[in-house]
Design a protein around this motif. Structure first.
Motif, PDB file in Angstrom:
ATOM      1  N   ASP A  27       0.854  -1.193   0.000  1.00 37.29           N
ATOM      2  CA  ASP A  27       0.000   0.000   0.000  1.00 37.29           C
ATOM      3  C   ASP A  27       0.888   1.241   0.000  1.00 37.29           C
ATOM      4  O   ASP A  27       1.562   1.531   0.990  1.00 37.29           O
ATOM      5  CB  ASP A  27      -0.917  -0.012   1.218  1.00 37.29           C
ATOM      6  CG  ASP A  27      -1.947   1.105   1.164  1.00 37.29           C
ATOM      7  OD1 ASP A  27      -1.944   1.870   0.169  1.00 37.29           O
ATOM      8  OD2 ASP A  27      -2.759   1.213   2.095  1.00 37.29           O
ATOM      9  N   ALA A  28       0.882   1.978  -1.116  1.00 34.65           N
ATOM     10  CA  ALA A  28       1.746   3.155  -1.229  1.00 34.65           C
ATOM     11  C   ALA A  28       1.393   4.229  -0.204  1.00 34.65           C
ATOM     12  O   ALA A  28       2.257   5.017   0.187  1.00 34.65           O
ATOM     13  CB  ALA A  28       1.654   3.740  -2.641  1.00 34.65           C
ATOM     14  N   ALA A  29       0.151   4.266   0.254  1.00 32.54           N
ATOM     15  CA  ALA A  29      -0.244   5.296   1.221  1.00 32.54           C
ATOM     16  C   ALA A  29       0.431   5.112   2.569  1.00 32.54           C
ATOM     17  O   ALA A  29       0.554   6.064   3.351  1.00 32.54           O
ATOM     18  CB  ALA A  29      -1.762   5.289   1.398  1.00 32.54           C
ATOM     19  N   GLN A  57      -1.275 -10.301  -9.384  1.00 29.08           N
ATOM     20  CA  GLN A  57      -1.559  -8.896  -9.091  1.00 29.08           C
ATOM     21  C   GLN A  57      -2.987  -8.773  -8.589  1.00 29.08           C
ATOM     22  O   GLN A  57      -3.875  -9.496  -9.042  1.00 29.08           O
ATOM     23  CB  GLN A  57      -1.383  -8.018 -10.336  1.00 29.08           C
ATOM     24  CG  GLN A  57       0.043  -7.943 -10.847  1.00 29.08           C
ATOM     25  CD  GLN A  57       0.150  -7.071 -12.082  1.00 29.08           C
ATOM     26  OE1 GLN A  57      -0.831  -6.477 -12.513  1.00 29.08           O
ATOM     27  NE2 GLN A  57       1.333  -6.990 -12.658  1.00 29.08           N
ATOM     28  N   VAL A  73      -5.893  -5.556  -7.052  1.00 26.20           N
ATOM     29  CA  VAL A  73      -6.164  -4.128  -6.905  1.00 26.20           C
ATOM     30  C   VAL A  73      -6.598  -3.887  -5.472  1.00 26.20           C
ATOM     31  O   VAL A  73      -7.587  -4.443  -5.003  1.00 26.20           O
ATOM     32  CB  VAL A  73      -7.261  -3.664  -7.883  1.00 26.20           C
ATOM     33  CG1 VAL A  73      -7.568  -2.178  -7.664  1.00 26.20           C
ATOM     34  CG2 VAL A  73      -6.823  -3.910  -9.317  1.00 26.20           C
ATOM     35  N   GLU A 106      -8.134   5.627  -4.220  1.00 29.94           N
ATOM     36  CA  GLU A 106      -7.272   5.550  -5.387  1.00 29.94           C
ATOM     37  C   GLU A 106      -6.907   4.091  -5.607  1.00 29.94           C
ATOM     38  O   GLU A 106      -6.327   3.454  -4.723  1.00 29.94           O
ATOM     39  CB  GLU A 106      -6.021   6.398  -5.191  1.00 29.94           C
ATOM     40  CG  GLU A 106      -6.300   7.888  -5.025  1.00 29.94           C
ATOM     41  CD  GLU A 106      -5.027   8.684  -4.887  1.00 29.94           C
ATOM     42  OE1 GLU A 106      -3.946   8.065  -4.935  1.00 29.94           O
ATOM     43  OE2 GLU A 106      -5.112   9.909  -4.743  1.00 29.94           O
ATOM     44  N   GLN A 107      -7.242   3.576  -6.774  1.00 27.76           N
ATOM     45  CA  GLN A 107      -6.936   2.192  -7.057  1.00 27.76           C
ATOM     46  C   GLN A 107      -5.436   2.025  -7.225  1.00 27.76           C
ATOM     47  O   GLN A 107      -4.771   2.800  -7.914  1.00 27.76           O
ATOM     48  CB  GLN A 107      -7.658   1.738  -8.325  1.00 27.76           C
ATOM     49  CG  GLN A 107      -9.165   1.646  -8.163  1.00 27.76           C
ATOM     50  CD  GLN A 107      -9.828   1.023  -9.371  1.00 27.76           C
ATOM     51  OE1 GLN A 107      -9.217   0.872 -10.406  1.00 27.76           O
ATOM     52  NE2 GLN A 107     -11.089   0.659  -9.221  1.00 27.76           N
ATOM     53  N   HIS A 108      -4.917   1.016  -6.558  1.00 27.66           N
ATOM     54  CA  HIS A 108      -3.484   0.749  -6.582  1.00 27.66           C
ATOM     55  C   HIS A 108      -3.282  -0.734  -6.794  1.00 27.66           C
ATOM     56  O   HIS A 108      -3.868  -1.561  -6.094  1.00 27.66           O
ATOM     57  CB  HIS A 108      -2.834   1.201  -5.268  1.00 27.66           C
ATOM     58  CG  HIS A 108      -1.381   0.844  -5.169  1.00 27.66           C
ATOM     59  ND1 HIS A 108      -0.425   1.410  -5.985  1.00 27.66           N
ATOM     60  CD2 HIS A 108      -0.722  -0.029  -4.368  1.00 27.66           C
ATOM     61  CE1 HIS A 108       0.755   0.911  -5.679  1.00 27.66           C
ATOM     62  NE2 HIS A 108       0.600   0.033  -4.714  1.00 27.66           N
ATOM     63  N   THR A 109      -2.458  -1.079  -7.767  1.00 25.32           N
ATOM     64  CA  THR A 109      -2.181  -2.474  -8.075  1.00 25.32           C
ATOM     65  C   THR A 109      -1.034  -2.971  -7.207  1.00 25.32           C
ATOM     66  O   THR A 109       0.015  -2.333  -7.120  1.00 25.32           O
ATOM     67  CB  THR A 109      -1.825  -2.635  -9.565  1.00 25.32           C
ATOM     68  OG1 THR A 109      -2.912  -2.172 -10.356  1.00 25.32           O
ATOM     69  CG2 THR A 109      -1.547  -4.096  -9.892  1.00 25.32           C
ATOM     70  N   ALA A 110      -1.267  -4.097  -6.557  1.00 27.96           N
ATOM     71  CA  ALA A 110      -0.248  -4.699  -5.689  1.00 27.96           C
ATOM     72  C   ALA A 110       0.322  -5.935  -6.380  1.00 27.96           C
ATOM     73  O   ALA A 110      -0.418  -6.747  -6.937  1.00 27.96           O
ATOM     74  CB  ALA A 110      -0.851  -5.076  -4.336  1.00 27.96           C
TER      75      ALA A 110
END
Length: 535
Positions: free
Chosen positions: A226-228, A260, A262, A267-271
């Motif tokens: 999670d980039a956040a 992968q 989502v 904000e959708q973020h691909t992990a």
């Protein structure tokens, strides 16, 4: 005399010159005289009538003249009145035209303002809004032993209370580390080097568990897709100068296989997900899972490491209410936990929770005891809690699940599903057995898969910087971050499925026909772990 009489008299004149015409002329004269005498009265009447008419005409003319004179006298007044009317009409027209002009001008301004607003709205819709100002980050000293600094954007008291609520976790981790160090010292016949053990923290968030393990001298692989959550994690690592370099951050998650997903959120973020074998190929001291319903998928991806290298202990939050995100069923979870307990010869414990009194999920000890799944008294782990106020007696113990394990696990997980409990499971090996099974490799033995130096330089030259204190971890961390920034290849995501996820989570993608169950370790990731281990 009438005209016809006169005409007769005129014709009678020449008759006197003809023979015998004297008599005729005399007679004619007599007739004329008679006519004249007799017609004179009529002539007088006509004359009088004509005079009367002329007099009347003169009177009418005088009246007309008087009327024209009056009209001449009225013309100036009429002209004056007309001038006033024209002036009034001009004023009225000017006023109406002015009002109309002002209304048109106001309408034009409104149209221009609406057009400007629409342009701004279209521009805002076409371009992303500016990011909101970043909340203020503060450092909090964790109430643990040993202590560490952790960053937060919320209230400091809330963070301290959250750390205090996990007091049993810290005590169990400290007990594990100390007992294993003592067992390894006894087996090796001498002191161990600091950081000999490896801890995997999946869903590490702001890094509390990673920093606590690093404070005991352990190397930590912190997985957080999670980039956040990364800004707080970076701040926490930078604040702990003495131990932050032992934590290596990877913006990835644990999964059953390479795939992968989502992550949910605004904000959708691909992990990018990987099995545990993609990160390490050495014994692991502790695997901690906080993945909100995806814990069984992460355990499935850890099977090869458990079988080939060994994991001394697992600390995981189990939330059956969120298993639907990964498609996990009750039977799947019971079967996987039973396999894990048997393969690693683990002793399984359940840790009660009291967070319900603060609005969080609970795992009440009294109800756990009523389920009949707890081993007899004396087989539990007693941990002295820092704050015993309000806790029940069982809340200061880690309750061991009884035998047979499969039956106890099924009963426990079914009750958790029915009541919405979120319980923490602690699985550990016997200290001496675990120390022998996960003994540190001898000098010169490659504990983690390596990567050629040329490939590492190419990855580092990709431009992606490291996450966390790069100066401490060196170029291999930058290489690992670069590989994380690159999208997974088609081979990596083959057979994967997109779905919801949380920090450090992993889905359970369906495997395609012909695809092998295992994949080769990602050399760039393993190289980053190896370099971080020696930093």
């Amino acid at each position: 005399m009438r005209p016809e009489e006169l005409e007769a008299a005129r014709r009678a004149g020449p008759c006197c010159r003809r023979p015998g015409g004297i008599v005729a002329c005399v007679a004619a004269s007599i007739v004329v005289a008679l006519v004249l005498v007799l017609g004179g009265e009529e002539l007088n009447v006509a004359s009088r009538h004509s005079i009367q008419q002329q007099t009347k005409l003169l009177t009418d003319y005088d009246m007309l003249a008087d009327g024209l004179q009056d009209l001449s006298d009225l013309l100036p007044q009429l002209e004056s009145h007309m001038e006033r009317m024209v002036e009034g009409l001009a004023g009225t027209v000017d006023s109406k035209l002015g009002a109309l002009w002002r209304a048109m001008d106001a309408g034009l301004k409104q149209v221009q303002e609406e057009q400007h607003r629409l342009v701004e709205a279209a521009t805002a819709a076409a371009s992303p809004p500016p990011p909101p100002p970043a909340p203020e980050q503060r450092l909090v000293l964790a109430p643990t032993s040993p202590a560490f600094l952790v960053a937060t954007e919320g209230a400091e008291e809330d963070l301290k209370r959250s750390i205090s609520d996990a007091d049993m976790h810290w005590k169990l981790m400290r007990r594990l580390f100390l007992e294993r160090q003592a067992a390894q010292v006894s087996a090796a016949g001498g002191p161990l080097q600091p950081g000999a053990g490896l801890v995997v923290d999946a869903g590490c968030g702001r890094g509390s568990y990673s920093l606590y393990a690093a404070a005991h001298g352990h190397r930590v692989l912190c997985l957080e897709p999670d980039a956040a959550a990364l800004p707080l994690l970076e701040r926490s690592l930078a604040a702990n100068n003495a131990t932050g370099h032992l934590v290596w951050v990877q913006p990835r998650g644990l999964g059953q296989q390479r795939s992968q997903i989502v992550l949910p959120g605004q904000e959708q973020h691909t992990a990018h997900l990987h099995p545990l074998s993609d990160f390490v190929s050495q014994p692991v001291e502790l695997v901690r899972l906080d993945v909100d319903g995806y814990e069984m998928a992460a355990l499935q991806g850890s099977k090869s490491v458990v079988e080939q290298h060994g994991v001394a202990a697992f600390l995981m939050d189990v939330n059956p209410a969120q298993w639907s995100r990964a498609g996990t069923s009750l039977d799947d979870a019971v079967g996987l936990l039973t396999w894990l307990q048997q393969a690693g010869r683990y002793r399984a414990y359940v840790l009660p929770r009291f967070l319900a009194r603060r609005g969080g999920p609970a795992c009440p000890p009294a109800q756990l005891l009523d389920l009949g799944v707890v081993a007899p008294a004396g087989e539990e782990l007693r941990v002295r809690a820092s704050d015993d106020s309000g806790d029940e007696g069982a809340g200061r113990r880690a309750l061991r699940l009884g035998e047979p394990f499969e039956t106890a696990a099924y009963t426990l997980l079914r009750a958790m599903q029915e009541h919405g409990w979120v319980c923490t499971l602690w699985l550990e090996q016997a200290p001496l057995e675990a120390a022998a099974a996960t003994a540190a490799p001898a000098a010169g033995e490659a504990a983690i898969a390596s990567v050629p130096a040329q490939q590492a330089q190419q990855l580092e030259a990709g431009g992606a910087g490291p996450v966390g204190p790069a100066a401490a971890t060196g170029s291999a961390v930058a290489a690992g971050a670069a590989s994380a920034a690159q999208p997974a290849t088609s081979a990596e995501v083959a057979g994967g499925q997109e779905g919801g996820g949380t920090a450090g989570t992993a889905g359970q993608p369906q495997q395609q026909a012909g695809q092998p169950e295992t994949v080769q370790p990602d050399s760039s990731i393993a190289a980053g772990v190896a370099t971080a281990a020696t930093a």
